[in-house]
Design a protein around this motif. Structure first.
Motif, mmCIF file in Angstrom:
data_model
loop_
_atom_site.group_PDB
_atom_site.id
_atom_site.type_symbol
_atom_site.label_atom_id
_atom_site.label_comp_id
_atom_site.label_asym_id
_atom_site.label_seq_id
_atom_site.Cartn_x
_atom_site.Cartn_y
_atom_site.Cartn_z
ATOM 1 N N ALA A 36 0.840 -1.215 0.000
ATOM 2 C CA ALA A 36 0.000 0.000 0.000
ATOM 3 C C ALA A 36 0.866 1.251 0.000
ATOM 4 O O ALA A 36 2.025 1.237 0.441
ATOM 5 C CB ALA A 36 -0.916 -0.010 1.222
ATOM 6 N N VAL A 37 0.279 2.330 -0.499
ATOM 7 C CA VAL A 37 0.957 3.626 -0.535
ATOM 8 C C VAL A 37 -0.021 4.712 -0.087
ATOM 9 O O VAL A 37 -1.222 4.604 -0.332
ATOM 10 C CB VAL A 37 1.508 3.931 -1.954
ATOM 11 N N VAL A 38 0.506 5.732 0.580
ATOM 12 C CA VAL A 38 -0.289 6.906 0.920
ATOM 13 C C VAL A 38 0.426 8.136 0.367
ATOM 14 O O VAL A 38 1.644 8.266 0.486
ATOM 15 C CB VAL A 38 -0.560 7.055 2.439
ATOM 16 N N VAL A 39 -0.353 8.982 -0.278
ATOM 17 C CA VAL A 39 0.137 10.259 -0.791
ATOM 18 C C VAL A 39 -0.710 11.337 -0.123
ATOM 19 O O VAL A 39 -1.943 11.267 -0.151
ATOM 20 C CB VAL A 39 0.000 10.343 -2.334
ATOM 21 N N SER A 40 -0.038 12.318 0.483
ATOM 22 C CA SER A 40 -0.780 13.380 1.162
ATOM 23 C C SER A 40 -0.312 14.740 0.659
ATOM 24 O O SER A 40 0.832 14.907 0.241
ATOM 25 C CB SER A 40 -0.601 13.273 2.679
ATOM 26 N N ASP A 41 -1.230 15.694 0.704
ATOM 27 C CA ASP A 41 -0.964 17.045 0.212
ATOM 28 C C ASP A 41 -1.406 18.045 1.260
ATOM 29 O O ASP A 41 -2.609 18.226 1.483
ATOM 30 C CB ASP A 41 -1.728 17.268 -1.102
ATOM 31 N N ALA A 108 -5.245 -0.394 -1.542
ATOM 32 C CA ALA A 108 -3.929 -0.363 -2.181
ATOM 33 C C ALA A 108 -3.303 1.026 -2.145
ATOM 34 O O ALA A 108 -2.080 1.157 -2.126
ATOM 35 C CB ALA A 108 -4.035 -0.847 -3.625
ATOM 36 N N ALA A 109 -4.130 2.059 -2.159
ATOM 37 C CA ALA A 109 -3.606 3.425 -2.130
ATOM 38 C C ALA A 109 -4.567 4.339 -1.386
ATOM 39 O O ALA A 109 -5.786 4.167 -1.456
ATOM 40 C CB ALA A 109 -3.383 3.948 -3.544
ATOM 41 N N VAL A 110 -3.981 5.295 -0.674
ATOM 42 C CA VAL A 110 -4.734 6.291 0.076
ATOM 43 C C VAL A 110 -4.234 7.657 -0.388
ATOM 44 O O VAL A 110 -3.032 7.911 -0.409
ATOM 45 C CB VAL A 110 -4.495 6.149 1.604
ATOM 46 N N TRP A 111 -5.154 8.508 -0.793
ATOM 47 C CA TRP A 111 -4.840 9.857 -1.259
ATOM 48 C C TRP A 111 -5.503 10.822 -0.292
ATOM 49 O O TRP A 111 -6.725 10.830 -0.175
ATOM 50 C CB TRP A 111 -5.376 10.072 -2.669
ATOM 51 N N ILE A 112 -4.707 11.627 0.409
ATOM 52 C CA ILE A 112 -5.244 12.527 1.436
ATOM 53 C C ILE A 112 -4.953 13.974 1.050
ATOM 54 O O ILE A 112 -3.790 14.367 0.925
ATOM 55 C CB ILE A 112 -4.636 12.235 2.817
ATOM 56 N N VAL A 113 -5.998 14.760 0.885
ATOM 57 C CA VAL A 113 -5.848 16.194 0.635
ATOM 58 C C VAL A 113 -6.118 16.920 1.949
ATOM 59 O O VAL A 113 -7.212 16.822 2.505
ATOM 60 C CB VAL A 113 -6.805 16.688 -0.468
ATOM 61 N N LEU A 114 -5.098 17.614 2.430
ATOM 62 C CA LEU A 114 -5.178 18.407 3.659
ATOM 63 C C LEU A 114 -4.982 19.897 3.374
ATOM 64 O O LEU A 114 -5.190 20.731 4.244
ATOM 65 C CB LEU A 114 -4.095 17.945 4.645
ATOM 66 N N ASN A 115 -4.570 20.201 2.169
ATOM 67 C CA ASN A 115 -4.253 21.565 1.745
ATOM 68 C C ASN A 115 -5.515 22.439 1.816
ATOM 69 O O ASN A 115 -6.458 22.233 1.055
ATOM 70 C CB ASN A 115 -3.713 21.522 0.315
ATOM 71 N N PRO A 116 -5.550 23.421 2.711
ATOM 72 C CA PRO A 116 -6.745 24.257 2.853
ATOM 73 C C PRO A 116 -7.162 24.950 1.551
ATOM 74 O O PRO A 116 -8.356 25.128 1.309
ATOM 75 C CB PRO A 116 -6.332 25.297 3.899
#
Length: 123
Positions: A36-41, A108-116
């Motif tokens: 698994a992979v996580v990409v966060s912004d 398999a993948a987690v995409w997290i947007v935290l950018n206000p």
């Protein structure tokens, strides 16, 4: 980027949301694919991983840290990019939007947007 949660995978998204609500690294780990992979912004404005994080153990830890629920945080499962996803709100404002790629019964993948700046259009 592809955000793939097919019909029927909503139960995986709901389980993911429940594990996040509980802050359970172990529960998250069990539902992740080994690679698994996580990409966060965070857009340089809020804490986020500076690079993709790989491997179920590291992803579970990262997701738990990034999505830790502070008092007053509400987590809901709702449409994100046309698929089931997770939205976190604090004091009525969206603070995170999560999309998942589900393969079989594993994330398999987690995409997290935290950018206000990217969350302003969310209600």
């Amino acid at each position: 980027m592809s955000f793939l949660v097919r019909r029927g995978d909503e139960s995986v998204v709901q389980e993911f949301a429940t594990a996040c609500s509980a802050g359970s690294v172990g529960a998250l780990r069990r539902m992740l694919a080994p690679q698994a992979v996580v990409v966060s912004d965070g857009g340089g404005q809020v804490a986020a991983a500076p690079h993709p994080v790989r491997g179920a153990d590291a992803v579970a830890q990262c997701v738990t840290e990034l999505l830790s629920l502070q008092p007053g945080t509400a987590l809901t499962v709702q449409a994100v990019n046309g698929q089931a996803g997770v939205v976190l709100r604090r004091a009525g404002a969206v603070v995170a939007v999560v999309s998942l790629t589900v393969t079989g019964a594993k994330v398999a993948a987690v995409w997290i947007v935290l950018n206000p700046d990217k969350l302003r259009h969310w209600l």
